[in-house]
Motif scaffolding. Structure first.
Motif, PDB file in Angstrom:
ATOM      1  N   ALA A 288      -3.922   6.308   5.408  1.00 32.79           N
ATOM      2  CA  ALA A 288      -2.731   5.580   5.846  1.00 32.79           C
ATOM      3  C   ALA A 288      -2.112   6.189   7.099  1.00 32.79           C
ATOM      4  O   ALA A 288      -2.323   7.366   7.406  1.00 32.79           O
ATOM      5  N   HIS A 289      -1.348   5.361   7.797  1.00 29.46           N
ATOM      6  CA  HIS A 289      -0.648   5.803   9.004  1.00 29.46           C
ATOM      7  C   HIS A 289       0.630   4.994   9.146  1.00 29.46           C
ATOM      8  O   HIS A 289       0.626   3.771   8.961  1.00 29.46           O
ATOM      9  N   VAL A 290       1.734   5.662   9.475  1.00 32.88           N
ATOM     10  CA  VAL A 290       3.035   5.007   9.627  1.00 32.88           C
ATOM     11  C   VAL A 290       3.280   4.657  11.092  1.00 32.88           C
ATOM     12  O   VAL A 290       3.120   5.503  11.972  1.00 32.88           O
ATOM     13  N   ASP A 291       3.658   3.410  11.339  1.00 35.02           N
ATOM     14  CA  ASP A 291       4.111   2.996  12.661  1.00 35.02           C
ATOM     15  C   ASP A 291       5.571   3.424  12.780  1.00 35.02           C
ATOM     16  O   ASP A 291       6.452   2.851  12.140  1.00 35.02           O
ATOM     17  N   GLN A 292       5.828   4.440  13.596  1.00 35.70           N
ATOM     18  CA  GLN A 292       7.173   5.012  13.669  1.00 35.70           C
ATOM     19  C   GLN A 292       8.189   4.047  14.251  1.00 35.70           C
ATOM     20  O   GLN A 292       9.391   4.167  13.988  1.00 35.70           O
ATOM     21  N   ARG A 293       7.745   3.084  15.012  1.00 39.77           N
ATOM     22  CA  ARG A 293       8.694   2.145  15.627  1.00 39.77           C
ATOM     23  C   ARG A 293       9.102   1.041  14.654  1.00 39.77           C
ATOM     24  O   ARG A 293      10.280   0.736  14.503  1.00 39.77           O
ATOM     25  N   SER A 294       8.137   0.427  13.976  1.00 41.49           N
ATOM     26  CA  SER A 294       8.465  -0.688  13.080  1.00 41.49           C
ATOM     27  C   SER A 294       8.723  -0.229  11.653  1.00 41.49           C
ATOM     28  O   SER A 294       9.282  -0.972  10.850  1.00 41.49           O
ATOM     29  N   GLY A 295       8.309   1.014  11.321  1.00 42.73           N
ATOM     30  CA  GLY A 295       8.633   1.570  10.014  1.00 42.73           C
ATOM     31  C   GLY A 295       7.743   1.146   8.876  1.00 42.73           C
ATOM     32  O   GLY A 295       8.071   1.366   7.717  1.00 42.73           O
ATOM     33  N   ASP A 296       6.573   0.525   9.177  1.00 47.36           N
ATOM     34  CA  ASP A 296       5.668   0.165   8.088  1.00 47.36           C
ATOM     35  C   ASP A 296       4.429   1.062   8.098  1.00 47.36           C
ATOM     36  O   ASP A 296       4.015   1.555   9.142  1.00 47.36           O
ATOM     37  N   ARG A 297       3.855   1.252   6.917  1.00 47.16           N
ATOM     38  CA  ARG A 297       2.674   2.102   6.765  1.00 47.16           C
ATOM     39  C   ARG A 297       1.466   1.237   6.431  1.00 47.16           C
ATOM     40  O   ARG A 297       1.468   0.497   5.456  1.00 47.16           O
ATOM     41  N   THR A 298       0.437   1.329   7.257  1.00 44.26           N
ATOM     42  CA  THR A 298      -0.809   0.610   7.003  1.00 44.26           C
ATOM     43  C   THR A 298      -1.727   1.487   6.167  1.00 44.26           C
ATOM     44  O   THR A 298      -1.964   2.651   6.509  1.00 44.26           O
ATOM     45  N   GLU A 299      -2.249   0.923   5.089  1.00 47.04           N
ATOM     46  CA  GLU A 299      -3.106   1.662   4.166  1.00 47.04           C
ATOM     47  C   GLU A 299      -4.477   0.990   4.078  1.00 47.04           C
ATOM     48  O   GLU A 299      -4.558  -0.220   3.832  1.00 47.04           O
ATOM     49  N   TRP A 300      -5.545   1.752   4.308  1.00 48.89           N
ATOM     50  CA  TRP A 300      -6.906   1.269   4.064  1.00 48.89           C
ATOM     51  C   TRP A 300      -7.298   1.753   2.678  1.00 48.89           C
ATOM     52  O   TRP A 300      -7.306   2.960   2.413  1.00 48.89           O
TER      53      TRP A 300
END
Length: 354
Positions: A288-300
């Motif tokens: 996973a990685h968090v988009d610091q600008r939009s505040g959502d975390r993408t999880e594979w």
């Protein structure tokens, strides 16, 4: 000869006028107001313009931050709505009404097991037999998906809205020039063409294009950063997103698959989330990685036993523009990958599963 003074010199004292007038406001639109404006603009667009061509993949979610209502703001709202309108503006498509986005518990990520987890995933990818599509054949991907939507008029901006979970099927030729998308409720009946003459790239990858990429993780990651420079909310987030796009609706050669995972592990901010669930309800472990600008975390999400890629999930981890933490804004599950002999053909006796 009498010279006229320039018009500017004849006008009143602008500084004095500015002092006398009240200060301009700084309006901040709620998410609900953004959505209503976008929907209105999209309706205007539908009545005056032809339907846009279908995209190969749904547009990624863009978080709209409150801004004054200027021409630029309205243009941005219009573009966002047009991109997220999966049905392409076809009035004959009865798009299902959106549903309230699910909310899950946010599990903290960790780098403690990152190296070992990625090695397990990469090793499994290297060992897995991957069919190679030949001339005239198509890559077939069947998924269950749900994406954030703006097509609603709800007045409660404390809720986020998404598409109901539904089936999406994609066929694409090895060179990326021919394709078909069938997504009932979001595409015209029977589907729509994905034929394209766009040169293959990270944003429009094809199997033939992927075969040209380096399988050394460092060289691969360097190329991703270079060729996606200036895109996304940050270089690291864009690199992670670029790799993720290849996981959902593509078949990559086994060595490249392994290299993509090892390259992703080198992106700053990537963590392991021990428990995650794909759109089909399958439990797994996630990178996973968090988009610091939009505040959502993408999880594979990967199967915990076989380390097969299952799907993805985007979870809001920071409060942003009315979307509360834990909200699942995008959700996918890959149900089937195969190579078939014709466009619109589904896997069977003539198809080879991936």
């Amino acid at each position: 000869m009498i010279r006229k003074k320039p018009r500017r010199e004849e006008s009143p004292d602008y500084a004095e006028l500015a002092r006398l007038l009240p200060a301009p406001g700084d309006p901040h639109l709620s998410l609900d107001r953004h959505l209503l404006l976008e929907e209105h603009l999209m309706n205007e667009f539908r009545s005056t313009a032809p339907a846009p061509a279908s995209s190969r993949r749904p547009a990624r979610r863009v978080l709209l931050i409150g801004v004054p209502v200027t021409a630029a703001a309205l243009a941005g709202a219009f573009a966002f709505t047009a991109l997220t309108n999966s049905a392409g503006g076809d009035p004959a498509v009865a798009t299902p009404p959106p549903v309230e986005a699910p909310v899950v518990r946010i599990e903290p990520g960790s780098t403690a097991q990152l190296a070992s987890t990625v090695e397990h995933i990469a090793a499994a990818a290297s060992a897995r037999e991957t069919p190679e599509p030949g001339p005239g054949q198509y890559i077939y991907i069947k998924s269950k998906v749900s994406y954030v939507t703006v097509s609603h008029t709800d007045k409660d901006d404390s809720k986020a809205w998404v598409q109901p979970l539904h089936i999406r099927e994609v066929w694409s030729s090895p060179d990326g020039k021919q394709g078909w998308l069938d997504e009932p409720g979001y595409q015209p009946k029977g589907g729509s063409t994905l034929d394209s003459d766009v040169e293959p790239s990270w944003g429009a990858a094809s199997y033939d294009y992927l075969k040209t990429l380096p399988t050394d993780p460092d060289a691969l990651l360097k190329r991703i950063y270079k060729e996606t420079k200036g895109q996304g909310n940050s270089p690291d987030q864009q690199a992670f997103t670029t790799v993720g796009d290849l996981l959902n609706e593509e078949i990559a050669p086994a060595k490249l698959n392994a290299a993509l995972y090892r390259a992703a592990a080198k992106i700053p901010g990537v963590v392991v989330v021990e428990h995650a669930q794909d759109a089909a309800g399958r439990e797994g472990i996630a990178l996973a990685h968090v988009d610091q600008r939009s505040g959502d975390r993408t999880e594979w999400i990967f199967d915990r036993g076989t380390y097969t890629y299952l799907g993805s999930r985007a979870v809001q981890v920071k409060q942003a523009d009315g979307v509360k933490p834990g909200t699942v804004i995008n959700w996918t599950a890959v149900l089937e990958r195969a190579v078939v002999d014709a466009q619109k053909q589904r896997p069977g006796a003539q198809g080879t599963r991936a």
